[in-house]
Enzyme design. Sequence first.
Site, PDB file in Angstrom:
ATOM      1  N   GLU A 281      12.845  11.893  -4.277  1.00 58.14           N
ATOM      2  CA  GLU A 281      11.919  12.637  -5.160  1.00 58.14           C
ATOM      3  C   GLU A 281      11.916  14.156  -4.932  1.00 58.14           C
ATOM      4  OE1 GLU A 281       8.074  10.732  -4.873  1.00 58.14           O
ATOM      5  OE2 GLU A 281       8.914   8.734  -5.146  1.00 58.14           O
TER       6      GLU A 281
ATOM      7  N   ASN B 288      17.352   9.188  -4.316  1.00 58.07           N
ATOM      8  CA  ASN B 288      16.417   8.296  -4.989  1.00 58.07           C
ATOM      9  C   ASN B 288      15.332   9.078  -5.706  1.00 58.07           C
ATOM     10  OD1 ASN B 288      15.612   5.439  -5.342  1.00 58.07           O
ATOM     11  ND2 ASN B 288      13.802   5.982  -4.138  1.00 58.07           N
TER      12      ASN B 288
ATOM     13  N   HIS C   3       9.898   2.484 -12.043  1.00 56.11           N
ATOM     14  CA  HIS C   3       8.493   2.084 -12.153  1.00 56.11           C
ATOM     15  C   HIS C   3       8.088   2.249 -13.614  1.00 56.11           C
ATOM     16  CE1 HIS C   3       7.785   1.703  -7.867  1.00 56.11           C
ATOM     17  NE2 HIS C   3       8.240   2.929  -7.645  1.00 56.11           N
TER      18      HIS C   3
ATOM     19  N   GLU D 118      13.127   0.331  -7.057  1.00 56.88           N
ATOM     20  CA  GLU D 118      11.685   0.071  -6.884  1.00 56.88           C
ATOM     21  C   GLU D 118      11.069  -0.541  -8.143  1.00 56.88           C
ATOM     22  OE1 GLU D 118       9.622   3.489  -5.387  1.00 56.88           O
ATOM     23  OE2 GLU D 118      11.284   4.117  -4.099  1.00 56.88           O
TER      24      GLU D 118
ATOM     25  N   ASP E  27       9.188  -2.194 -10.912  1.00 58.14           N
ATOM     26  CA  ASP E  27       8.007  -2.965 -11.271  1.00 58.14           C
ATOM     27  C   ASP E  27       7.621  -2.540 -12.684  1.00 58.14           C
ATOM     28  OD1 ASP E  27       5.887  -1.187  -8.846  1.00 58.14           O
ATOM     29  OD2 ASP E  27       6.706  -0.479 -10.752  1.00 58.14           O
TER      30      ASP E  27
HETATM   31  O1  G3I Z   1      -1.058   2.208   7.389  1.00 56.51           O
HETATM   32  C1  G3I Z   1      -2.300   2.818   6.985  1.00 56.51           C
HETATM   33  C2  G3I Z   1      -3.474   2.097   7.625  1.00 56.51           C
HETATM   34  O2  G3I Z   1      -3.409   2.283   9.024  1.00 56.51           O
HETATM   35  C3  G3I Z   1      -4.770   2.659   7.072  1.00 56.51           C
HETATM   36  O3  G3I Z   1      -5.855   1.926   7.593  1.00 56.51           O
HETATM   37  C4  G3I Z   1      -4.761   2.558   5.547  1.00 56.51           C
HETATM   38  C5  G3I Z   1      -6.024   3.130   4.931  1.00 56.51           C
HETATM   39  O4  G3I Z   1      -5.987   4.539   5.077  1.00 56.51           O
HETATM   40  O5  G3I Z   1      -3.653   3.323   5.041  1.00 56.51           O
HETATM   41  C6  G3I Z   1      -2.424   2.744   5.476  1.00 56.51           C
HETATM   42  O6  G3I Z   1      -1.367   3.510   4.957  1.00 56.51           O
HETATM   43  C7  G3I Z   1      -1.140   3.275   3.576  1.00 56.51           C
HETATM   44  C8  G3I Z   1       0.293   2.782   3.407  1.00 56.51           C
HETATM   45  O7  G3I Z   1       0.640   2.669   2.018  1.00 56.51           O
HETATM   46  C9  G3I Z   1       0.502   1.431   4.082  1.00 56.51           C
HETATM   47  O8  G3I Z   1      -0.290   0.470   3.442  1.00 56.51           O
HETATM   48  C10 G3I Z   1      -1.312   4.613   2.865  1.00 56.51           C
HETATM   49  O9  G3I Z   1      -2.685   4.948   2.888  1.00 56.51           O
HETATM   50  C11 G3I Z   1      -0.843   4.489   1.422  1.00 56.51           C
HETATM   51  O10 G3I Z   1      -0.831   5.771   0.814  1.00 56.51           O
HETATM   52  C12 G3I Z   1       0.584   3.947   1.391  1.00 56.51           C
HETATM   53  O11 G3I Z   1       0.952   3.791   0.026  1.00 56.51           O
HETATM   54  C13 G3I Z   1       2.350   3.632  -0.184  1.00 56.51           C
HETATM   55  C14 G3I Z   1       2.867   4.822  -1.009  1.00 56.51           C
HETATM   56  O12 G3I Z   1       4.257   4.637  -1.298  1.00 56.51           O
HETATM   57  C15 G3I Z   1       2.715   6.132  -0.291  1.00 56.51           C
HETATM   58  O13 G3I Z   1       3.623   6.161   0.787  1.00 56.51           O
HETATM   59  C16 G3I Z   1       2.581   2.342  -0.964  1.00 56.51           C
HETATM   60  O14 G3I Z   1       2.248   1.227  -0.146  1.00 56.51           O
HETATM   61  C17 G3I Z   1       4.031   2.240  -1.401  1.00 56.51           C
HETATM   62  O15 G3I Z   1       4.210   1.135  -2.295  1.00 56.51           O
HETATM   63  C18 G3I Z   1       4.452   3.501  -2.147  1.00 56.51           C
HETATM   64  O16 G3I Z   1       5.805   3.409  -2.437  1.00 56.51           O
HETATM   65  C19 G3I Z   1       6.366   4.570  -3.072  1.00 56.51           C
HETATM   66  C20 G3I Z   1       7.771   4.762  -2.556  1.00 56.51           C
HETATM   67  O17 G3I Z   1       7.734   4.893  -1.146  1.00 56.51           O
HETATM   68  C21 G3I Z   1       8.433   5.954  -3.217  1.00 56.51           C
HETATM   69  N1  G3I Z   1       8.416   5.811  -4.681  1.00 56.51           N
HETATM   70  C22 G3I Z   1       7.060   5.626  -5.226  1.00 56.51           C
HETATM   71  C23 G3I Z   1       6.424   4.376  -4.604  1.00 56.51           C
HETATM   72  C24 G3I Z   1       5.047   4.128  -5.218  1.00 56.51           C
HETATM   73  O18 G3I Z   1       4.198   5.181  -4.915  1.00 56.51           O
END
Ligand code: G3I
Length: 305
Positions: A127, A170, A206, A235, A237
């Site tokens: 990105e 990506n 997406h 990715e 969906d």
């Molecule tokens: O691990 C922490 C946990 O310790 C904490 O308690 C909780 C609440 O704050 O947060 C947890 O981290 C979260 C993480 O996912 C793991 O669940 C983050 O807040 C949350 O922002 C994160 O979201 C991910 C997002 O990327 C941001 O990195 C999504 O699961 C994931 O599906 C999404 O995937 C991205 C790709 O990497 C890149 N392309 C877009 C795609 C969708 O946004």
Amino acid sequence: AGTLGSAAAAKGRYFGAAVSAQYLGEAGYVSTLDREFGSVTPENEMKWDAVEATRGTFAFGPADRIVAHAQGRGMSVRGHTLVWHSQLPDWVAGLGASDLRSAMNHHITQVMQHYKGKVLAWDVVNEAFQDGGSGARRSSPFQDKLGNGFIEEAFRTARAADPAAKLCYNDYNTDGVNAKSNAVYAMVKDFKARGVPIDCVGFQSHFNSASPVPADYRANLQRFADLGVDVQITELDIEGSGSAQATAYGNVVGACLAVSRCTGITVWGVTDKYSWRSAGTPLLFDGSYTKKPAYDAVLAALGGT
Ligand code: G3I
């Protein structure tokens, strides 16, 4: 009946899923993953904030669990992602240019060497281009402090770290022909012309009602493949339900199968109940791991029964 992974393999492709280590103890999650998918992408466990939260201190545990699970079952692994503006620890953003350059190269090298020989393809940079009609680079500590060359440098460092791994760029909203995908296209064309190591381009794909599968999706994948790189749907969906969602999923699979260098498809999760999307039931299995019409459409499009 066939499975997604076996049907895709019969067409010379992989069919994978994003996996979260936190669900590997859930029977339905694991049985669905192991039965249907031939590739895994750690959803969050290989991101910078997960593996190097403090400078020089690496934590590979959760990602190792996913990689070990995949290796034990002959599944391939996509590494996601080495250089990205999001999920970046605060310490990275605070570095000056020369420190940032060495931190980026050290991160790439340490992570890739830890997984050397275990990761088939890496999202080296994720990105890096803006949304909207400009095709400009996205502002990030890397872009702002290192300039346009940071992407080339990341790919050259990655090639040195694990020469056997496929190196991918990506992005999202690049699924059709538009200013953003044109900017990525120009970069890849330039890289190939100058011998900058790049092996594949990932199209996150997406989709939802606001951004449906573009009519020129296949043509866009084909034009990138014609540059001499693999294309991967990384990715996938699609928000929605029922037959409309099923048709859209079938169209995506058909586009990949129509492009010989489309090497595989990854859906961004196993089950709707754990999707990053808050709504829209975007995946192939519902919250009870029941196959949805979209699953049937994908299997049919793959030529499975
Ligand atoms: O691990 C922490 C946990 O310790 C904490 O308690 C909780 C609440 O704050 O947060 C947890 O981290 C979260 C993480 O996912 C793991 O669940 C983050 O807040 C949350 O922002 C994160 O979201 C991910 C997002 O990327 C941001 O990195 C999504 O699961 C994931 O599906 C999404 O995937 C991205 C790709 O990497 C890149 N392309 C877009 C795609 C969708 O946004």
